[in-house]
Design a protein around this motif. Structure first.
Motif: not given
Length: 834
Positions: A314-324, A348-356
């Motif tokens: 997925i493109a780096k800046d896609v408007n998708l929550n929780w998925v890095k 493969f999915v990298d889930f991130m809970l925050t935007e930090r």
């Protein structure tokens, strides 16, 4: 409900069964970046392969690459036109970072004349699109295959200081299973693994999908057929031949979509023989920011123009929550000269809970691999397969196969770390701190605190307040799965300090059969009740209903109700529920019951028989032992209610019949978002007091209720015949992504509209001066023969879980002096969306 739908599945995956550690098949992982040795600029499209094999990849547009295999050579060969070739030794079975600088070669070349012409990548893309119909796996009238599915969840980005924390002292043994992701370079710790072996069947006619799970094993779960049905292939599908690929409720544009040139830039980078087929290599990247697109590459076979392998990220800046990050790799196999079919699919999915900073914060990896073998296409399915009453069948012995069975069944051996997860997770569960953490998370999401054989709760009903009861205190609970997985008992006690009355309830649910579902239950309650609320509204006694009220919470009535039901699911998606319901409804000073000349009525007593029919197809459902969450499917959900009031049964005074029908569905309309609609209608036959009419669903809180008329009050409109429509469109960032400020906030636009029209005959219209009705309407209640409309424009995804709507009431603005309503209001709700 929104939170449950998105979070319920992840609660199910934290325990396991013991497996011996005798499988060895460690992956060799290499990642890095290739740059020019002088300019240090990144080099895209560089060829990287294990020497002497066809296992390889190319660098992306930023010069980065990653390569993982279980069958590597002993060295990597790197080549790029205009640069000197290089060879590097690799260590088998280990992770390694290999950054490379390539040295340019100097050649004396003859003059080259460049003339304008079409990009050859575009020519090739048109041929791929032209042949999509004959190469698409979904084109087959039928197919069947044996599938192996492996899913894993990992805790990632674990730092040394985290290991040294006091809270982790009891968990030091788990760090022996640490590994590193070749895709992200992050260290990770596996915490869950599951495998399944299935026979999968598909038939286009009547859209038949069946999966028979022959074997399944899960870390932490020794015997759970309900969860085992979600470990197979049926519930997830990435088809690169579709124009739009649905991932996390967002339609991503496929790199070979019919309109792909509007979204992607394409580059023809190489050609070579691969597995005996002359193939072309193409890379692609998005044309614009924040659109639901991918970056990646694929190999396509000449002549047939079928995809041989495609890797999408997925493109780096896609408007998708929780998925890095998300990477999908799809490998196809050639069945004959012109027929290609999936061989293996990795997600493969990298889930991130925050935007930090994602390099510092811990998150989760989710991984799924599906392998196909023994594929047969256009072979009619056997009748016994078609007649199966469930889409997913778990064989009786599926959960009891020994390790030796799995060693032979897998298409490849597990690594030592993968095999060890089964034992490691079992050890985690015996750590007291782990149990405490699970208890806290489970209580927060479900509302119940589990202790042994009992679940206390829900906690959000322990205290509330309203104008009738004053301060309300409630204690309740239900039996846990430890008590029984066949029967669940429940009950509650409540007390109001103002009315000084005790309320209570008691019931049970008995699970006759889980698949297909068959239940029987009874419930009795003596408690307050809000007539005319929607099924999604806050339940009585919920503290949020007290805190978020916009009008005095005094339209409650006292209800004695006994209800028994029998539910039978005939096959997945089609069920009937038969209910008998006895109700004794008593008035209050705020909701009086009076006959047409003003004499008080002490109670309304009814006995009803109700038959509900629910129909849909290929619906996704997440189930616990007793409860289940419906996630929707490709076909609208139809609900039909037939109700009969029975006079003289248990003191009932009324004879009537009702029919109610609703149809709801969500249409995926990428790239425009998705459209949800709910159409309903009904009719009552007979003469009844107004509490038995259809009291239209109002909402007197500041919380947005998707199933109610949010600008309408309770007891404002009643009908014996009605039709309503609710339409809501989620743009998923399509509009706000084009505005720089909102692009960074990742807010999304949502619009909705609701309409209602109804009818009352003279015999049921208690608002008329000379009426035949049993009861006089309370002040403010009337018919809705003049249509009612409301509309809203909202912003969702605020801080990822808040939605705020500006709402307008468009009709009935001046014709009801008894109702204190708003023609404009702000409503909010919490929701978890990707």
């Amino acid at each position: 409900m929104q939170i449950l739908k998105k979070g319920f599945f992840f609660l199910s995956v934290l325990t396991f069964s013991l497996l011996s550690l005798n499988a060895i098949g460690q992956s060799t992982k290499v990642r890095g970046k290739v740059v020019d040795s002088k300019t240090k600029q990144a080099l895209p499209f560089v060829n990287i392969a294990y020497k002497g094999t066809t296992i390889g990849t190319t660098t992306d547009f930023d010069g980065n690459y990653f390569l993982e295999t279980r069958t590597p050579g002993d060295s990597i060969y790197i080549s790029f036109v205009g640069y000197k070739e290089r060879i590097f030794a690799v260590q088998k079975g280990k992770f390694q970072t290999l950054n490379v600088e390539l040295e340019a070669e100097t050649f004396d070349l003859q003059e080259v004349v460049v003339v304008p012409g079409e990009n050859p990548a575009h020519v090739l893309l048109r041929k791929i699109i032209k042949n999509k119909k004959k190469n698409n796996p979904s084109r087959f009238k039928s197919f069947q295959a044996e599938t192996y599915t492996k899913m894993e969840m990992d805790l990632n980005n674990i730092k040394e200081d985290f290991k040294d924390k006091k809270i982790m002292r009891q968990f030091q043994f788990v760090f022996d299973y640490m590994d590193t992701s070749v895709i992200t370079g992050k260290p990770y710790l596996p915490i869950f693994i599951t495998e399944s072996l299935s026979d999968y069947y598909y038939q286009d006619k009547r859209r038949v999908e069946r999966e028979i799970i022959k074997a399944s094993q899960m870390s932490g779960i020794q015997d759970n057929a309900s969860l085992a049905q979600f470990t197979g292939q049926l519930h997830q599908n990435v088809n690169v031949y579709d124009n739009f690929i649905d991932l996390f409720d967002m339609g991503f544009v496929s790199p070979i979509a019919d309109g792909g040139l509007r979204y992607y830039k394409y580059y023809l980078t190489d050609s070579a023989y691969r597995d005996g087929n002359w193939c072309y290599h193409m890379s692609f990247k998005p044309k614009r920011k924040q659109e639901p697109t991918f970056v990646g590459d694929f190999w396509v076979a000449d002549t047939t123009f079928a995809i041989q392998n495609m890797q999408m990220r997925i493109a780096k800046d896609v408007n998708l929550n929780w998925v890095k990050d998300l990477v999908s790799n799809n490998e196809f196999q050639k069945l004959n000269d012109s027929t290609w079919f999936l061989k293996k699919q990795n997600l493969f999915v990298d889930f991130m809970l925050t935007e930090r900073d994602s390099t510092k914060q811990m998150g989760f990896f989710g991984r799924k691999t599906v392998s196909y073998k023994n594929v047969e296409v256009n072979v009619p399915l056997k009748e016994e397969i078609i007649k199966l009453d469930n889409n997913v069948i778990v064989n009786e012995d599926a959960l009891s196969h020994p390790p030796e069975y799995w060693n032979d069944a897998r298409p490849y051996q597990l690594s030592e770390r993968e095999s060890g997860i089964y034992a490691m997770v079992d050890s985690i569960q015996n750590v007291p701190l782990y149990k405490n953490i699970v208890d806290v998370v489970t209580t927060f999401i479900t509302g119940y605190y589990v202790h042994g054989k009992f679940e206390y709760g829900p906690y959000y009903k322990l205290y509330s307040f309203n104008e009738i009861e004053g301060n309300r205190f409630m204690f309740g609970g239900r039996t846990s799965n430890e008590f029984s997985t066949k029967i669940m008992l429940n009950g509650h006690l409540a007390y109001g300090t103002k009315d000084e009355k005790l309320k209570y309830g008691l019931g049970f649910l008995y699970m006759i059969n889980k698949l297909p579902r068959e239940t029987f239950g009874m419930q009795y309650k003596h408690d307050i009740h809000q007539l005319g609320k929607s099924p999604n509204a806050f339940t009585e006694g919920n503290i949020l209903a007290s805190l978020l009220k916009r009008n005095p919470n005094n339209k409650l009535t006292m209800l004695n109700q006994f209800e028994t039901h029998y539910e039978k699911e005939w096959f997945q998606g089609f069920s009937n529920t038969l209910k008998f319901r006895y109700r004794d409804i008593k008035p209050t000073e705020f909701v009086p019951f009076e006959d047409r000349i003003g004499n008080p009525i002490s109670r309304i007593t009814t006995s009803e028989l109700e038959l509900r029919t629910r129909w849909t197809k290929n619906e996704k459902v997440v189930m616990g032992e007793f409860e289940r969450v419906h996630l929707g499917g490709p076909i609208p959900i139809v609900n039909l209610y037939l109700t009969m009031g029975m006079k003289n049964v248990l003191g009932s005074n009324y004879d009537y019949q009702k029919i109610d029908l609703s149809v709801e569905h969500t249409f995926e309309l990428p790239p425009l978002g998705n459209l949800y609609f709910l159409a309903s209608g009904g009719k009552l036959f007979g003469k009844v007091p107004y509490p038995l009419l259809h009291l239209h669903e109002g909402n007197e809180t500041y919380a947005f209720d998707p199933y109610a008329f949010n600008m309408m009050n309770y007891y404002e409109f009643a009908s014996e015949q009605y039709a309503s429509l609710f339409v809501e469109h989620h743009f998923n960032g399509l509009i706000l992504n084009r505005i720089p400020l909102f692009r960074k906030l990742k807010w999304r636009t949502v619009v909705s509209g609701k309409g209602l029209i109804g009818k009352l005959s003279d015999k049921n219209n208690g608002s008329l001066a000379n009426t035949e009705a049993y009861m006089r309407f309370p002040d403010g209640l009337s018919d809705v023969s003049k249509p009612y409309f409301e509309a809203s424009v909202g912003i969702e995804n605020i801080f990822k879980f808040i939605r705020i709507d500006a709402m307008w009431r468009l009709t009935h603005l001046d014709d009801n002096p008894y109702q204190d309503f708003e023609d404009f209001g702000i409503r909010a709700m919490l929701q978890i969306t990707f």
